[in-house]
Write a protein that holds these residues in place. Structure first.
Motif, short mmCIF file in Angstrom:
data_model
loop_
_atom_site.label_atom_id
_atom_site.label_comp_id
_atom_site.label_asym_id
_atom_site.label_seq_id
_atom_site.Cartn_x
_atom_site.Cartn_y
_atom_site.Cartn_z
N HIS A 170 -63.35 15.64 7.50
CA HIS A 170 -63.03 15.19 6.15
C HIS A 170 -61.81 14.27 6.18
CE1 HIS A 170 -59.64 17.98 6.14
NE2 HIS A 170 -60.45 19.01 6.31
N LYS A 171 -61.51 13.67 5.05
CA LYS A 171 -60.34 12.81 4.93
C LYS A 171 -59.05 13.64 4.96
CE LYS A 171 -62.27 11.16 1.19
NZ LYS A 171 -62.60 10.44 -0.05
N GLY A 172 -57.94 12.94 5.15
CA GLY A 172 -56.64 13.60 5.11
C GLY A 172 -56.08 13.56 3.70
N ARG A 173 -55.07 14.38 3.47
CA ARG A 173 -54.40 14.39 2.17
C ARG A 173 -52.92 14.72 2.38
NH1 ARG A 173 -55.84 18.10 -3.19
NH2 ARG A 173 -54.56 16.93 -4.65
N MET A 174 -52.05 13.98 1.73
CA MET A 174 -50.63 14.21 1.88
C MET A 174 -49.91 13.93 0.56
SD MET A 174 -49.76 10.75 4.08
CE MET A 174 -48.01 11.05 4.26
N GLU A 175 -48.77 14.56 0.39
CA GLU A 175 -47.90 14.26 -0.74
C GLU A 175 -46.60 13.69 -0.17
OE1 GLU A 175 -45.21 16.81 -3.78
OE2 GLU A 175 -47.36 17.24 -3.91
N TYR A 176 -46.22 12.51 -0.66
CA TYR A 176 -44.97 11.94 -0.18
C TYR A 176 -44.14 11.42 -1.35
CZ TYR A 176 -47.07 7.21 -0.57
OH TYR A 176 -47.66 6.05 -1.02
N GLU A 177 -42.87 11.16 -1.07
CA GLU A 177 -41.94 10.69 -2.10
C GLU A 177 -41.34 9.35 -1.70
OE1 GLU A 177 -38.96 13.63 -2.79
OE2 GLU A 177 -40.37 15.19 -3.40
N ILE A 178 -41.23 8.47 -2.68
CA ILE A 178 -40.48 7.23 -2.52
C ILE A 178 -39.17 7.42 -3.28
CG2 ILE A 178 -40.44 4.74 -2.88
CD1 ILE A 178 -43.48 4.81 -3.03
N VAL A 179 -38.05 7.35 -2.57
CA VAL A 179 -36.74 7.59 -3.17
C VAL A 179 -35.99 6.26 -3.28
CG1 VAL A 179 -34.58 8.87 -3.05
CG2 VAL A 179 -36.69 9.89 -2.14
N VAL A 180 -35.67 5.87 -4.50
CA VAL A 180 -34.89 4.65 -4.77
C VAL A 180 -33.52 5.09 -5.27
CG1 VAL A 180 -34.78 2.50 -6.08
CG2 VAL A 180 -37.01 3.42 -5.38
N ARG A 181 -32.48 4.74 -4.51
CA ARG A 181 -31.15 5.26 -4.84
C ARG A 181 -30.10 4.16 -4.77
NH1 ARG A 181 -26.64 8.25 -2.85
NH2 ARG A 181 -26.25 10.12 -4.10
N GLY A 182 -29.18 4.14 -5.74
CA GLY A 182 -28.10 3.17 -5.74
C GLY A 182 -27.69 2.81 -7.15
N LYS A 183 -26.83 1.81 -7.29
CA LYS A 183 -26.37 1.37 -8.61
C LYS A 183 -27.14 0.11 -8.98
CE LYS A 183 -22.22 0.40 -11.30
NZ LYS A 183 -22.59 1.36 -12.36
N LEU A 184 -27.99 0.22 -9.99
CA LEU A 184 -28.78 -0.91 -10.43
C LEU A 184 -27.97 -1.80 -11.35
CD1 LEU A 184 -32.11 0.98 -11.20
CD2 LEU A 184 -31.68 -0.50 -9.26
N LYS A 185 -28.17 -3.11 -11.24
CA LYS A 185 -27.47 -4.06 -12.10
C LYS A 185 -27.89 -3.88 -13.55
CE LYS A 185 -27.08 -7.61 -8.50
NZ LYS A 185 -27.53 -8.97 -8.10
N ARG A 186 -26.96 -4.21 -14.46
CA ARG A 186 -27.22 -4.05 -15.88
C ARG A 186 -28.45 -4.86 -16.32
NH1 ARG A 186 -24.65 -2.37 -20.41
NH2 ARG A 186 -22.76 -1.88 -19.23
N ASN A 187 -28.56 -6.13 -15.82
CA ASN A 187 -29.69 -6.94 -16.28
C ASN A 187 -31.02 -6.40 -15.80
OD1 ASN A 187 -29.30 -7.61 -13.62
ND2 ASN A 187 -29.76 -9.79 -13.87
N PHE A 188 -31.02 -5.74 -14.61
CA PHE A 188 -32.25 -5.14 -14.12
C PHE A 188 -32.70 -4.04 -15.07
CE2 PHE A 188 -34.99 -2.43 -11.68
CZ PHE A 188 -35.67 -3.28 -10.82
N LEU A 189 -31.76 -3.21 -15.53
CA LEU A 189 -32.08 -2.11 -16.44
C LEU A 189 -32.42 -2.63 -17.83
CD1 LEU A 189 -29.22 0.23 -15.25
CD2 LEU A 189 -31.66 0.76 -15.05
N GLU A 190 -31.62 -3.60 -18.33
CA GLU A 190 -31.85 -4.09 -19.68
C GLU A 190 -33.20 -4.78 -19.81
OE1 GLU A 190 -28.44 -6.51 -20.36
OE2 GLU A 190 -27.22 -4.83 -21.11
N ASN A 191 -33.61 -5.48 -18.76
CA ASN A 191 -34.90 -6.15 -18.80
C ASN A 191 -36.06 -5.15 -18.87
OD1 ASN A 191 -33.71 -8.63 -18.66
ND2 ASN A 191 -33.90 -8.81 -16.42
N ARG A 192 -35.75 -3.90 -18.59
CA ARG A 192 -36.79 -2.88 -18.61
C ARG A 192 -36.52 -1.82 -19.67
NH1 ARG A 192 -36.24 -5.53 -14.33
NH2 ARG A 192 -38.01 -6.03 -12.99
#
Length: 405
Positions: free
Chosen positions: A172-194
């Motif tokens: 059968h096929k495989g199955r996994m659970e994984y995490e993508i972790v994004v960490r740091g200080k985001l710029k104001r314009n990056f946040l405001e645009n979203r």
């Protein structure tokens, strides 16, 4: 031998029906897991298995002794550990694991049928019922690394008692659970645009992952790979926060041609590209892990991964098993599971032990709390599984009749 086995099978029909009714409505969740496993252990003892044990991981192991410690054969069924949690998942019926009770019953009574026929075996028949979590399988790993650790090289084959519609399944096929972790200080314009919100900030990454999900490979025998966003977690999501951390939890189903490490690297590359304009942001990916305590009190840590596996159809354990079924009236063929995962991820993919699947029902029959088991189908599986045992580790008969056994 066929006549003897069919005669003994008639005597097992009432016990099978009685035991099926006993556990049909019993939910091992809601604090009743230990009770459920105790019922299985007690039934093995009633069926006169030579030895019945429960190990620290909660596995139930019943043994029918053969004439030596060589050529042992292992039958494996499983019990879902957390059905009450999975019931809350809206799409579980589309993605969950197949119901397990038919496999538990058939494996137990296939062993009983072998015992009642007094089949002389070249090695032990070991019937195991293991706990299984949704994304991890610590029970079977503990079984082979502890109880069977000195016998791995003497095991002729493993039979997984999962639904196969009476075919011999080889992977059968495989199955996994994984995490993508994004960490740091985001710029104001990056946040405001979203829109200054967590989902808006994560949308570009989620969007890219969804694009990837439409281009995943397809296996001719097992079907397509799949990618699903399971959850989005966060700690801080405004420009005033010192650190912003987001985690995207991914449920990934993958075909044997794919590699778990390559999947994680690709996910990391996608995330880095999405946040390439943010120099203070770091990205990492990791295979999820689960820490838990078994109902026996043992603390365990397990990776949330089932590896894909394929058993060669020309392997003697597979060919002889299929041959004995077709010789005895089964319309069986080789096949593969397309949705569910099994302990073959460890026995075959990791330990390289010849492994097949054979059982009652179809994999589309997903676990529900009010399931109705098909007793006639279970009886057929009992007979077929006993035939497979006899063919692979049974000693030849010369001049014996059913009257002299």
């Amino acid at each position: 031998m066929k006549k003897l086995m069919m005669m003994k099978m008639q005597g097992l029909k009432k016990p099978i029906d009685k035991f099926t009714k006993k556990i049909e409505k019993l939910d091992p969740g809601n604090g009743k897991f230990a009770e459920f496993m105790d019922i299985i252990s007690s039934e093995m003892e009633d069926m006169a298995f030579n030895d019945v044990k429960k190990d620290k991981a909660g596995n139930i192991v019943g043994t029918i002794k053969g004439h030596s410690d060589k050529d042992a054969m292992v039958m494996v069924s499983h019990v879902d550990v957390m059905p009450e949690i999975r019931k809350k998942m809206e799409d579980f019926n589309d993605r969950g694991m197949a119901r397990f009770k038919a496999g538990v019953i058939s494996s137990l009574y296939a062993g009983a049928l072998v015992k009642r026929c007094m089949l002389p075996l070249t090695g032990d028949l070991i019937v195991c019922c293991v706990p299984r979590h949704e994304y991890s399988d610590p029970g079977v790993k503990y079984l082979f690394d502890d109880f069977l650790k000195n016998r791995k090289d003497k095991i002729k084959g493993v039979m997984l008692c999962e639904p196969t519609a009476f075919n011999i399944n080889l992977g059968h096929k495989g199955r996994m659970e994984y995490e993508i972790v994004v960490r740091g200080k985001l710029k104001r314009n990056f946040l405001e645009n979203r829109g200054m919100n967590m989902l808006g900030t994560m949308f570009p990454l989620i969007s890219e992952l969804e694009k990837v999900s439409k281009e995943l490979p397809n296996d001719m025998n097992m079907g397509r790979s799949d990618l699903r966003i399971k959850d989005v977690l966060y700690r801080g999501y405004s420009a005033g926060d010192e650190i912003n951390e987001f985690r995207v939890v991914v449920d990934r189903v993958f075909v044997p041609d794919e590699n778990g490490g390559a999947i994680l690297n690709k996910a990391k590359t996608i995330a880095k590209k999405v946040y390439s304009s943010e120099p203070e942001v770091t990205v990492r990916t990791m295979l999820a892990k689960e820490r838990f305590r078994t109902h026996t009190g043992l603390e365990m840590m397990s990776k949330k991964e089932f590896k894909p596996w394929i058993m060669e159809g020309h392997q003697p354990f597979a060919t002889e098993s299929l041959k004995c079924l077709t010789e005895n009236g089964f319309r069986s063929r080789f096949g593969f599971w397309k949705k569910i995962v099994t302990e073959g991820s460890y026995t075959c993919a990791e330990l390289k032990i010849p492994t097949i699947g054979f059982g009652a029902g179809d994999e589309d029959e997903i676990y529900t709390g009010d399931e109705k088991l098909n007793v006639r189908s279970i009886e057929k599986a009992v007979y077929g599984q006993a035939l497979i045992v006899q063919r692979n580790i049974g000693m030849p008969f010369f001049g014996w009749s059913s009257d002299s056994i």
